[in-house]
Every structure is written in C-alpha cells, then in structure tokens.
Write a protein that holds these residues in place. Structure first.
Motif, PDB file in Angstrom:
ATOM      1  N   LEU A  59       0.924  -1.435   0.343  1.00  0.00           N
ATOM      2  CA  LEU A  59      -0.417   0.168  -0.045  1.00  0.00           C
ATOM      3  C   LEU A  59       0.647   1.392   0.109  1.00  0.00           C
ATOM      4  CD1 LEU A  59      -2.757  -0.645   2.950  1.00  0.00           C
ATOM      5  CD2 LEU A  59      -3.067  -0.612  -0.054  1.00  0.00           C
ATOM      6  N   LEU A  60       2.045   0.726   0.535  1.00  0.00           N
ATOM      7  CA  LEU A  60       2.664   2.538   0.758  1.00  0.00           C
ATOM      8  C   LEU A  60       3.673   2.499  -0.547  1.00  0.00           C
ATOM      9  CD1 LEU A  60       4.543   2.032   3.975  1.00  0.00           C
ATOM     10  CD2 LEU A  60       3.262   3.615   3.237  1.00  0.00           C
ATOM     11  N   ALA A  61       3.855   2.086  -1.332  1.00  0.00           N
ATOM     12  CA  ALA A  61       4.099   1.678  -2.318  1.00  0.00           C
ATOM     13  C   ALA A  61       3.520   2.030  -3.520  1.00  0.00           C
ATOM     14  CB  ALA A  61       4.673   0.013  -2.896  1.00  0.00           C
ATOM     15  N   SER A  62       2.860   1.707  -3.180  1.00  0.00           N
ATOM     16  CA  SER A  62       1.225   2.297  -4.348  1.00  0.00           C
ATOM     17  C   SER A  62       0.826   4.091  -3.950  1.00  0.00           C
ATOM     18  CB  SER A  62      -0.642   1.515  -3.908  1.00  0.00           C
ATOM     19  OG  SER A  62      -0.277   0.080  -4.487  1.00  0.00           O
ATOM     20  N   GLY A  63       1.427   4.304  -3.161  1.00  0.00           N
ATOM     21  CA  GLY A  63       1.517   5.934  -2.591  1.00  0.00           C
ATOM     22  C   GLY A  63       0.809   5.961  -1.239  1.00  0.00           C
ATOM     23  N   PHE A  64       0.411   5.077  -0.744  1.00  0.00           N
ATOM     24  CA  PHE A  64      -1.293   5.495   0.019  1.00  0.00           C
ATOM     25  C   PHE A  64       0.137   5.708   1.416  1.00  0.00           C
ATOM     26  CE2 PHE A  64      -3.630   2.709  -2.330  1.00  0.00           C
ATOM     27  CZ  PHE A  64      -4.561   3.827  -2.350  1.00  0.00           C
ATOM     28  N   ARG A  65      -0.581   6.621   2.231  1.00  0.00           N
ATOM     29  CA  ARG A  65       0.448   7.413   3.549  1.00  0.00           C
ATOM     30  C   ARG A  65       0.060   7.678   4.916  1.00  0.00           C
ATOM     31  NH1 ARG A  65       3.020   6.104   0.216  1.00  0.00           N
ATOM     32  NH2 ARG A  65       4.899   7.589  -0.839  1.00  0.00           N
ATOM     33  N   GLU A  66      -0.986   7.038   4.557  1.00  0.00           N
ATOM     34  CA  GLU A  66      -1.815   6.546   5.388  1.00  0.00           C
ATOM     35  C   GLU A  66      -2.694   5.092   5.800  1.00  0.00           C
ATOM     36  OE1 GLU A  66      -4.058   9.646   8.140  1.00  0.00           O
ATOM     37  OE2 GLU A  66      -5.504   7.724   9.100  1.00  0.00           O
ATOM     38  N   ILE A  67      -2.441   3.750   7.160  1.00  0.00           N
ATOM     39  CA  ILE A  67      -3.231   2.863   6.819  1.00  0.00           C
ATOM     40  C   ILE A  67      -3.675   2.540   8.208  1.00  0.00           C
ATOM     41  CG2 ILE A  67      -2.355   0.198   6.808  1.00  0.00           C
ATOM     42  CD1 ILE A  67      -0.237   0.716   5.016  1.00  0.00           C
ATOM     43  N   ILE A  68      -4.880   2.570   8.198  1.00  0.00           N
ATOM     44  CA  ILE A  68      -5.717   2.048   9.483  1.00  0.00           C
ATOM     45  C   ILE A  68      -5.872   0.352   9.610  1.00  0.00           C
ATOM     46  CG2 ILE A  68      -7.785   2.253  10.136  1.00  0.00           C
ATOM     47  CD1 ILE A  68      -8.640   4.323   8.540  1.00  0.00           C
ATOM     48  N   LEU A  69      -4.722  -0.216  10.235  1.00  0.00           N
ATOM     49  CA  LEU A  69      -5.526  -0.984  10.849  1.00  0.00           C
ATOM     50  C   LEU A  69      -6.661  -1.102  11.906  1.00  0.00           C
ATOM     51  CD1 LEU A  69      -1.487  -1.012  13.030  1.00  0.00           C
ATOM     52  CD2 LEU A  69      -2.338  -1.624  10.728  1.00  0.00           C
ATOM     53  N   THR A 112       9.770   1.854  10.062  1.00  0.00           N
ATOM     54  CA  THR A 112       9.828   3.500   9.997  1.00  0.00           C
ATOM     55  C   THR A 112      11.465   3.890   9.636  1.00  0.00           C
ATOM     56  OG1 THR A 112       9.544   3.193  12.736  1.00  0.00           O
ATOM     57  CG2 THR A 112      11.348   4.443  12.719  1.00  0.00           C
ATOM     58  N   PRO A 113      12.922   2.988   9.224  1.00  0.00           N
ATOM     59  CA  PRO A 113      13.538   3.875   8.457  1.00  0.00           C
ATOM     60  C   PRO A 113      13.261   4.150   7.917  1.00  0.00           C
ATOM     61  CG  PRO A 113      14.045   1.136   9.521  1.00  0.00           C
ATOM     62  CD  PRO A 113      12.862   1.344   9.782  1.00  0.00           C
ATOM     63  N   GLU A 114      12.692   4.022   6.339  1.00  0.00           N
ATOM     64  CA  GLU A 114      12.710   4.289   5.330  1.00  0.00           C
ATOM     65  C   GLU A 114      11.043   5.444   5.047  1.00  0.00           C
ATOM     66  OE1 GLU A 114      11.033   2.919   0.937  1.00  0.00           O
ATOM     67  OE2 GLU A 114      11.128   1.726   2.294  1.00  0.00           O
ATOM     68  N   TRP A 115      10.273   4.828   6.275  1.00  0.00           N
ATOM     69  CA  TRP A 115       8.945   6.144   6.208  1.00  0.00           C
ATOM     70  C   TRP A 115       8.455   6.431   7.818  1.00  0.00           C
ATOM     71  CZ3 TRP A 115       6.183   6.178   1.746  1.00  0.00           C
ATOM     72  CH2 TRP A 115       7.028   4.875   1.264  1.00  0.00           C
ATOM     73  N   ALA A 116       9.195   6.956   8.664  1.00  0.00           N
ATOM     74  CA  ALA A 116       8.685   7.821   9.280  1.00  0.00           C
ATOM     75  C   ALA A 116       9.274   9.487   9.289  1.00  0.00           C
ATOM     76  CB  ALA A 116       9.719   7.740  10.366  1.00  0.00           C
ATOM     77  N   GLY A 117       8.254  10.132   9.401  1.00  0.00           N
ATOM     78  CA  GLY A 117       7.832  11.321   8.656  1.00  0.00           C
ATOM     79  C   GLY A 117       7.228  11.461   7.235  1.00  0.00           C
ATOM     80  N   ARG A 118       7.127  10.170   6.995  1.00  0.00           N
ATOM     81  CA  ARG A 118       6.144  10.246   5.689  1.00  0.00           C
ATOM     82  C   ARG A 118       5.207   9.677   5.498  1.00  0.00           C
ATOM     83  NH1 ARG A 118       9.841   7.611   2.021  1.00  0.00           N
ATOM     84  NH2 ARG A 118       9.225   8.258   0.559  1.00  0.00           N
TER      85      ARG A 118
END
Length: 441
Positions: A180-190, A220-226
C-alpha cells in the motif's frame, strides 16, 4: 486465465457497515478487475454486489431499500448479497432472495466471490479469509489484520455473522502495508472486528502491541515522517503498561485512540457481557497517556438504552464520560438483534428515552469536538492526508488528530493520497481551515 465470459462482465459494488466490509469489497473489486471485468454504474452493471451489515436494524432496512432500488432501475442485473445480513438474517432476506436473479452468499463463502460465479466451498471457521488489496477507493486504506469475535457481548450479532476470531500472520500484514505504501498511500488503518483477540491463534500468541512494535521497527527506517499508521477501534481492556510503552516508542502511529466503551456504568457493562474493564481503569490509563501524547484524539462508541438501563445508570455514563478527554463520539440507540441474549432481556428502554439519552451524549461529544478544534488552533502545523475533491472541488483531508481539515489555498502536495502540511487558521463549518505549510517529502 481471463475468459470470454469475463470480458463481458460489468459490475458495481455497494458496501454497507464496517471498515472491514470496505476492505473486503476492495479485495473483490481488485480480483474482478484482474479478470478483465469492468466497474460501471449500478444501472448498467450485469452484477451488483451488496456487502451487507446486520449490526443494527437500520443497516438491514438500508440494505433492503437499496436492493429494491437497484432492481427498479436495472431489471437485468444479477444481485449478489453477501456479508453479515446474508449470513445471519437469511429468513429476513427471503423475500429479496425470491426476487429474480438475487443470490445470497454467506460470510464463509465471501472470499470465494473472487472467482464468481464459481464460488466454491465455505472456508473452515479457523481460516483467515484469503483476500488481499493493493489499492483503495479512499485516501486512507484499511488493512485487515483480524476477523471474527470470540467474546460474545449480549447485544451483538457480529459473532453469528463472522464467526470466531482469526488473525492474519504478521509477515503477511507487513507485506500488504509495504504494498500500500508503494502504491502511494500515506496512512494505513489497522483494522479488525475485535483487535483485543488479535494474535491469540498465531504462533507465540503476539498481541496488537507486538504487531505495532513489529511494523514500527520494519517501516520506520524508510517511512518515519513520510507515512503513518492509525489504529481502529480498541477494547478498553487492551489499555495497560504494554500499550503505553508501545505507543510512546512508536514513530508511525497517529496520536489517536478510538475506544469501544459502549457504557460506563459497571452494572450495565456486566449485563452487556463487558465486565472485563472498569471506567476508572480507562481514566487512569488516559491520564498516563497524556504524559506521552500531550495532545491526542479520543473517540468512543457508545450504546444507549440497553435493556435495564435506568436514568441512574445513564447518569453514571454521562458523569464518567465527562471526566475523559473525549474529542468525538459515535452514539447509537440500542436495537434488538435476533438471536442475541439482550433481545429477550426484561426492562427494555422506550424509544423516547433512548432518543433523549442519545441527544445528551451527542451534545456532549459535539461540545468536546468543538473545544478540541479550538485547541488545535494553537499548533504550528497539522499533517493532512488529502482526499479526492468533493462536488465543490474542495481541497481537504484528515489530519493526524482525526479532524477534517480544508486548505485556504492549494498546498503544493494537493493530490489524492498526498501527505500535506498546513498551519491552522480557523475553525469553520465543523472543520479546521489551514494555510499551506512546509511539505513532507
């Protein structure tokens, strides 16, 4: 293999009810599109799928009305009804099933709709449904991590509809989050049906907090803050020292909790089958959480007018709720659900009393929401996931504190799914108004 029949298929999907239904509808949508089917308006579709809900009587009435509406405007469509209503209310659905070209597909066979019309056998009760997504209709996708419920609240029809709790393996959850992150989504609801039961059937019996720590360490290493994660509804019994430590350490989770409170009267909670948590424990946890998250959103589900709920019980809920740092609430009047223990309990509350109590709790929630938005005006920045523009082409979305935000002028990151920053300017029409700010990369 895509067949000639597949090429001629057109479909429409109507989703009612919970976030998990939204996830499952998306998974079926992707499966059908992969077969060469086309999604069209329901008036032209060869197949119209209803993914139904049975939690309230209103949900069932809505389903019945929408099915009849589709039949009026599309005489040739094959109507497929799946979900909880098809599973537990087959007798109530009988008149719909008697209509021409209406098919009921129960919950254990829902995943098999991916190969419709060849559905196949029902899944075993212990199996997690094999559905996957890589996209979503909305900007903030739900990632389904758990299904079913093994608790059995006395008012709830969901265990009859979805069966016992089953958990998705943590590695599979991580894979889908990355997809999902690779598809451009920037929030994921668990999301799940009862996140308190997550992991009990997995090797090592991890819980939700183990999963959150695992996802945080991997992403976190790739996506923290993003990018960010958001938790869907929690059982208050999940809140404790481990939850506090995990939330404090997380660099991805939104500062937002939504609690399935239902009532804050101890006697009513026991009658509901929810005596496993106490109001004072919730209050104590939230006081500690304020040390970790000085500002956070707190939502609640509340069920009003449960059988035997007196004015005194309701006042207990109202008083205890007033002590919590609530920022919004979803308030529902109790409605009898067939086959549940509460449906035959004595001392059913009148419709008038339920309506009055619902009004009081909604007024409290509205006041708290307004106060919270005024508080957010003191912040330098809010981070907003951009939704698709509405009919008025407004640029808006949801911030980390689960508040709708609109922009006074377009931010540089204004596209669907983008994470855009803005400085709070004002509160208007129930949402924050922001000036574009420094963007996240």
């Amino acid at each position: 293999m895509i067949t000639d029949m597949d090429q001629r298929r057109t479909f429409a999907i109507r989703t009612l009810g919970c976030k998990i239904n939204q996830y499952e509808s998306q998974a079926l949508r992707e499966a059908w599109l992969a077969r060469g089917w086309s999604e069209v308006d329901m008036r032209r579709a060869r197949i119209v799928l209803f993914n139904s809900c049975a939690v309230t009587a209103d949900a069932v009435r809505t389903l019945r009305g929408q099915v009849r509406q589709v039949r009026r405007v599309n005489q040739e469509a094959e109507i497929v009804i799946t979900g909880c209503a098809a599973q537990v209310l087959s007798a109530e659905m009988a008149d719909l099933a008697d209509m021409a070209r209406v098919v009921l597909v129960d919950q254990p066979r829902k995943a098999g709709l991916a190969s419709y019309p060849d559905i196949g056998p029902a899944l075993p009760k212990s199996a997690f449904p094999p559905l996957r997504i890589s996209g979503f209709k909305r900007a903030r996708p739900v990632l389904k991590i758990q299904d079913g419920c093994s608790h059995g609240c006395t008012y709830c029809i969901v265990p009859q509809g979805r069966g016992p709790s089953r958990s998705r393996p943590m590695a599979d959850i991580l894979t889908e989050a990355r997809r999902l992150l690779a598809s451009g989504f920037r929030e994921i609801i668990l999301g799940g049906i009862n996140l308190r039961h997550f992991g009990r059937d997995l090797p090592g019996a991890p819980d939700l907090w183990d999963l959150l720590a695992f996802l945080d360490s991997e992403l976190t290493p790739e996506w923290a803050g993003r990018a960010r994660l958001r938790l869907s509804s929690l059982d208050p019994a999940q809140l404790g020292g481990k939850a506090l430590d995990t939330l404090a350490a997380s660099r991805l989770v939104c500062p937002h909790l939504h609690l399935s409170l239902q009532s804050l009267s101890p006697e009513i909670l026991r009658s509901m089958g929810r005596g496993h948590y106490a109001p004072e424990e919730i209050e104590g946890f939230l006081r500690e959480l304020e040390k970790v998250w000085p500002t956070f959103a707190l939502g609640a589900d509340l069920l009003v007018g449960f059988p035997g709920e007196t004015e005194g019980h309701f006042e207990q809920t109202l008083t205890a709720l007033d002590r919590l740092p609530l920022t919004y609430a979803h308030v529902f009047p109790y409605s009898k659900r067939p086959g549940t223990r509460a449906a035959s309990m004595a001392n059913q509350v009148s419709t008038r009393e339920k309506k009055e109590r619902v009004g009081q709790l909604r007024a409290l929630a509205d006041n708290r929401k307004a106060a919270f938005m005024r508080h957010l005006l003191t912040r330098n920045k809010l981070a907003v996931i951009m939704e698709k523009p509405g009919r008025k082409a407004e640029l808006s979305g949801i911030c980390e504190f689960y508040v709708e935000c609109g922009f006074a002028s377009p931010p540089s990151q204004a596209g669907f799914k983008a994470l855009a920053s803005g400085r709070p300017l004002a509160v208007a029409d129930g949402r924050m108004i922001l000036a574009p700010g420094i963007e996240n990369p």
